[in-house]
Design a protein around this motif. Structure first.
Motif, short mmCIF file in Angstrom:
data_model
loop_
_atom_site.label_atom_id
_atom_site.label_comp_id
_atom_site.label_asym_id
_atom_site.label_seq_id
_atom_site.Cartn_x
_atom_site.Cartn_y
_atom_site.Cartn_z
N SER A 1 0.85 -1.19 0.00
CA SER A 1 0.00 0.00 0.00
C SER A 1 0.89 1.24 0.00
N VAL A 2 0.27 2.36 -0.21
CA VAL A 2 0.98 3.64 -0.27
C VAL A 2 0.55 4.48 0.92
N THR A 3 1.53 5.01 1.64
CA THR A 3 1.25 5.84 2.82
C THR A 3 0.65 7.18 2.39
N ASN A 4 0.05 7.87 3.35
CA ASN A 4 -0.51 9.20 3.07
C ASN A 4 0.56 10.13 2.52
N LYS A 5 1.76 10.11 3.12
CA LYS A 5 2.85 10.98 2.69
C LYS A 5 3.17 10.74 1.22
N CYS A 6 3.30 9.47 0.84
CA CYS A 6 3.65 9.16 -0.55
C CYS A 6 2.47 9.40 -1.50
N CYS A 7 1.25 9.22 -1.00
CA CYS A 7 0.08 9.55 -1.83
C CYS A 7 0.07 11.05 -2.14
N ASN A 8 0.40 11.86 -1.14
CA ASN A 8 0.48 13.31 -1.38
C ASN A 8 1.53 13.63 -2.44
N GLU A 9 2.69 12.98 -2.33
CA GLU A 9 3.74 13.21 -3.33
C GLU A 9 3.29 12.74 -4.71
N LEU A 10 2.59 11.61 -4.77
CA LEU A 10 2.12 11.09 -6.05
C LEU A 10 1.13 12.04 -6.70
N VAL A 11 0.20 12.57 -5.91
CA VAL A 11 -0.80 13.49 -6.46
C VAL A 11 -0.14 14.79 -6.92
N VAL A 12 0.85 15.28 -6.17
CA VAL A 12 1.60 16.47 -6.61
C VAL A 12 2.36 16.16 -7.90
N LEU A 13 2.88 14.93 -8.01
CA LEU A 13 3.57 14.50 -9.23
C LEU A 13 2.65 14.66 -10.42
N GLY A 14 1.41 14.27 -10.27
CA GLY A 14 0.42 14.41 -11.35
C GLY A 14 0.20 13.13 -12.12
N LYS A 15 -0.99 13.01 -12.67
CA LYS A 15 -1.38 11.81 -13.39
C LYS A 15 -0.55 11.62 -14.66
#
Length: 116
Positions: free
Chosen positions: A56-70
Motif C-alpha cells: 500500500s501507499v502511505t498518506n505521505k507518498c500519496c500526497n507526493e504522487l498526487v503532486v507529481l500528477g497523473k
C-alpha cells in the motif's frame, strides 16, 4: 519462402519501432514535466511496489504522487513497462493496478485528516 521472411522482418521492425516511439514519447513527457524531481525516491519505491508487486501507499507518498500528477505517473509506469525486466508481466494488470493506486491516493489526499 523469401516473401514470408521479408514479411516477418517488417513485422519485427514495426513492433520495435513502436516501442522506440513509445519510449521516446514517455521520456519526452517525463523530461518536459520534470517528473523525476517531483517525487522522492522512497515514495517512488513505495508506489512502484504497490503497482508491480503488492503493498500500500502511505498518506505521505500519496500526497507526493498526487503532486507529481497523473501525466507523470502514467508516463513513469509506461516507461517501466517498456524495460526488459518487466516484459513478462501482464500489462493489463499493471495498468489497472496503476489506475487503482492513483485513484486510492486521490481519495486519500482529498479526505480530511482524522488528526486535524
Amino acid at each position: 519462402m523469401a516473401g514470408l521472411g521479408a514479411y516477418s522482418l517488417l513485422v519485427v521492425l514495426f513492433i520495435t519501432s513502436s516501442v522506440v516511439i513509445a519510449t521516446e514519447e514517455n521520456n519526452q513527457i517525463i523530461i518536459k514535466n520534470n517528473c523525476e524531481a517531483k517525487i522522492g525516491m522512497p515514495c517512488v519505491w513505495e508506489v512502484f511496489k504497490s503497482i508491480f508487486k503488492t503493498g500500500s501507499v502511505t498518506n505521505k507518498c500519496c500526497n507526493e504522487l498526487v503532486v507529481l500528477g497523473k501525466v507523470c505517473h502514467s508516463a513513469l509506469v509506461q516507461r517501466a513497462l517498456e524495460c526488459p525486466n518487466f516484459q513478462n508481466l501482464d500489462r493489463d494488470t499493471i495498468i489497472q493496478k496503476s489506475i487503482d493506486t492513483w485513484n486510492n491516493c486521490l481519495v486519500m489526499t482529498h479526505l480530511p485528516s482524522p488528526f486535524a
